[in-house]
Design a protein around this motif. Structure first.
Motif: not given
Length: 778
Positions: A765-768, A597-600, A774-776
């Motif tokens: 850090n794992a989420k970062i 939900f943080v990504d949304l 994903q952005k790359t």
């Protein structure tokens, strides 16, 4: 001579009105001077005695004056002093009378001499006139006797000559009657119908008297010829190739022949009406784009026809007036039909000039129709409709431009910015273009518009006032509500899906632009060219009130901005609601990673930032760091108290942390979280993020958590710290709100034991790292 003068004086006395004392005395002196009566002197205090009337002997002005009697009476009435006084008065009066008499003679001396000379000449001229008159009388008697002799000798011959003259006139009339059929035939061949009618009407009394006896054949032949004349005149009336003047002459000749022309009048007027109807239909079919004005009417022919009908049928004036008024009413209707399209002021002026010129031509023929008055009324309605129509077209253009649904992911890079700039240009330039059009109407020297100038100024001001009020209503309608309120947001969820949030933000910025740029410029133009006005300006004040419009759009801009923030906050609240109402927090598992939900949530905030950057300007506010706040905003990893608590037992650690959090609130500096929203990127995004965190706090308070649920919330909040600070300009407020969320989760947790800092850092850090990958790849 003295008798004549006396008579003149007496006549003057009888005819004169009453005079004052001095005038009476002068008159008496003059009468006594020219009178043959030598008795009695005049006194200024007395009055003249009329002839034939006896006066007392003691009267000093009487002809029978007795001095002894007068003295005896004075001695009896007066004493010595009175007698002396009377003596002085009489001596003074005698002196005055002598002086007046001398002055009277001196002043009238020339007149007296002239009158004397005139009388002498009259006497000399009259002598010998009687002999001349007798000689003249003898001459007249001699002429009269000779005239009687001549008349007596010529009497019989004169009677005979007069008898022969009468006989000759009678023979000429009889010869005219016998020659009339042939004469009528020659007139028919020569188409001299006026002569034929004149000959026949001259012979008509004879036919009426002797047509059944002596002149029966002549009457029959003449009537047959006149039937041909009547038939030819009717054909001339029916022929359209014959000029109207000849047709009018034909009707007059038929009237002289006592032919019924009422039916002909009705037919001709009906034909005239048909011609006008055909012209009107033709005018409606012609498109204005193909010509510069209305189709040209043969107004000269129309006026000539009307003039001829007035001559032919003097009683048809009422019907002609109605026809003329109907004709121009239809032309006004044509203009109004063209106005419904987008028509320029130059085209409207051309149409009005055409109509006004035609009105002047017809007014010379039918002044009783009062066509200029009707034209003024019609022009008033046309100009008002034209002004209203231009504002309606502008409002429609703006509506169509704003109704374009700008999509963030569309083909355009900045669709909201394109709509914003297009709306600004349409409103500002559209208003300026309308002012230019209206100035053309105001500056034209057409007599109709000169009389309507004050009304035009009023209508333009009313038009702008009404236009901006309708534009405000349009903005409210596009936002999904007729009455928006910053406090009442119960209906916002109903309209959120239908109303695009970017459009609301665009309308907020457009409202600010109207208040600060469009309205002041329009006000300057109106003050320069459309100030003043007619009776409305004196009775109710100016029609255009810029202060009212500015307040209207200022309020609307604030409402739209708050509505945009509320709509975005509700979208974020929906994500939060799904996050906290879906799982069972009592049986929540151990956190393994940051929840999706943080990504949304961050994706939704990115959308807000993208929209705001297209519409709003960057602010100049200072970003608040943690050092700016005196409150406790340290993270869990850098808090020494929290590291010490982890060495205690689980129960003691939970109780101690709960008490410490409440004690910290008592000593923290009070922080103002929500401030006034400004038209800047930072202010709007900060407000949305703050509302999102307050919603997150409230959703947490509604749940009951186990240890794993509490730790999951702790992990999610820890990850959100850095991304959220990139969106806002007040990091202290974000730290405070995030800490409030953790505190609320701590309060609602059955076993509030947080994650250890190394585990928390590892998961964050794992989420970062995962987000960067994903952005790359994207």
């Amino acid at each position: 001579m003295e008798e004549i003068q006396t008579a003149r004086i007496m006549a003057f006395e009888n005819a004169s009105p009453p005079l004052d004392e001095k005038a009476k005395r002068t008159r008496d002196l003059l009468a006594s001077f020219y009178s043959t009566n030598t008795s009695g002197g005049g006194s200024g205090s007395g009055s003249s005695i009329s002839p034939g009337r006896s006066a007392p002997a003691d009267s000093i002005n009487s002809p029978n004056f007795d001095s002894d009697l007068y003295m005896s009476i004075l001695v009896q009435k007066l004493n010595l002093d009175g007698l002396l006084q009377k003596h002085v008065e009489m001596a003074a009066e005698i002196k005055n009378l002598d002086t007046d008499l001398q002055m009277l003679v001196y002043e009238n001396y020339n007149k007296f001499i002239s009158a004397t000379d005139t009388i002498k000449r009259m006497k000399s001229n009259i002598v010998g006139m009687e002999a001349n008159m007798e000689h003249l009388l003898n001459k007249i008697m001699s002429v009269q006797s000779k005239s009687d002799v001549v008349n007596k000798s010529l009497f019989e011959k004169r009677e005979h000559i007069e008898k022969l003259h009468r006989t000759r006139n009678l023979l000429q009339k009889v010869q005219f009657i016998y020659d009339l059929p042939a004469q009528l035939g020659r007139c028919i061949k020569a188409e001299a119908y006026a002569d034929a009618v004149r000959f026949f009407t001259g012979a008509k009394p004879i036919f009426e008297a002797y047509g059944d006896s002596s002149f029966q054949d002549c009457k029959r032949a003449s009537e047959q010829a006149m039937d041909i004349v009547i038939q030819n005149l009717q054909e001339k009336l029916s022929s359209e190739s014959v000029p109207i003047e000849r047709r009018a002459e034909a009707v007059l000749l038929l009237k002289q022949l006592s032919f019924p022309v009422d039916n002909l009048k009705s037919k001709l007027l009906e034909k005239f009406e048909d011609c006008l109807l055909k012209f009107h239909n033709h005018s409606k079919e012609v498109d204005l784009s193909e010509s510069d004005g209305l189709p040209k009417a043969s107004i000269e022919e129309f006026s000539k026809t009307a003039h001829a009908y007035l001559i032919i049928f003097p009683d048809s004036e009422v019907r002609l007036i109605k026809l003329a008024q109907d004709f121009f009413s239809k032309r006004y209707g044509i203009v109004q039909q063209h106005i419904k399209k987008r028509t320029s002021a130059a085209s409207l002026l051309l149409m009005l000039w055409d109509i006004w010129n035609d009105i002047n031509v017809m007014d010379e023929v039918l002044p009783e129709a009062a066509l200029p008055v009707h034209c003024l009324e019609a022009a008033s309605g046309i100009c008002r409709q034209y002004i209203s129509t231009l504002f309606s077209h502008l409002l429609k253009e703006i509506s169509e431009l704003i109704r374009i649904q700008p999509m963030i992911n569309g083909s355009e890079e900045s669709p909201l910015q394109i709509v914003l700039e297009g709306s600004k240009k349409a409103i500002f330039q559209g208003s300026m273009d309308l002012l230019v059009e209206f100035r053309q109407l105001l500056d034209d020297n057409l007599e109709l518009l000169v009389k309507l100038r004050d009304l035009l100024r009023d209508w333009v001001q009313e038009g702008f006032q009404d236009f901006y009020q309708k534009l405000h209503q349009l903005f409210l309608l596009l936002c999904g509500s007729g009455n928006l309120s910053t406090k009442d947001s119960s209906n916002d969820s109903v309209h959120t899906e239908r109303v695009q949030t970017g459009l609301v933000l665009v309308l907020a910025q457009v409202s600010v632009y109207i208040e600060h740029a469009a309205i002041p410029r329009v006000t300057e133009e109106i003050a320069a060219y459309f100030s003043g006005g007619g009776m409305r300006a004196y009775e109710r004040g100016p029609a255009f009130v810029p202060g009212e419009i500015c307040r209207l759009f200022r309020s609307a801009g604030e409402k739209f901005l708050h509505r945009y923030i509320n709509m975005k906050s509700q979208n974020l609240s929906i994500i939060l609601k799904k996050r906290f109402t879906t799982p069972n927090w009592i049986k929540h598992k151990e956190p393994r990673e940051v929840n999706m939900f943080v990504d949304l949530l961050l994706q939704e905030l990115d959308g807000v930032v993208a929209e705001v950057r297209q519409v709003l300007q960057r602010g100049l506010t200072r970003r608040h760091r943690r050092s700016d706040s005196n409150g406790s905003t340290n993270s869990s990893r850098s808090n020494p108290l929290r590291e010490d608590k982890f060495s205690r037992s689980n129960t003691q650690r939970a109780k101690s942390q709960f008490l410490e959090s409440h004690l910290a609130k008592l000593f923290e500096q009070k922080m103002e979280i929500f401030t006034k929203v400004e038209y800047t990127q930072e202010s709007v995004v900060s407000t949305v993020v703050k509302l999102c965190l307050k919603s997150l706090q409230e959703f947490v308070r509604l749940q009951t958590l186990n240890r794993s649920g509490y730790q999951q919330i702790q992990l999610d909040i820890e990850f959100l710290k850095n991304p959220l600070k990139e969106y806002v300009d007040d990091e202290a407020a974000i730290d405070f709100l995030l800490k409030e969320v953790i505190s609320a989760a701590h309060e609602r947790c059955l076993d509030p034991i947080p994650l250890e800092p190394p585990i928390l850092d590892k998961l964050v850090n794992a989420k970062i790292s995962k987000s960067k990958d994903q952005k790359t790849s994207a």
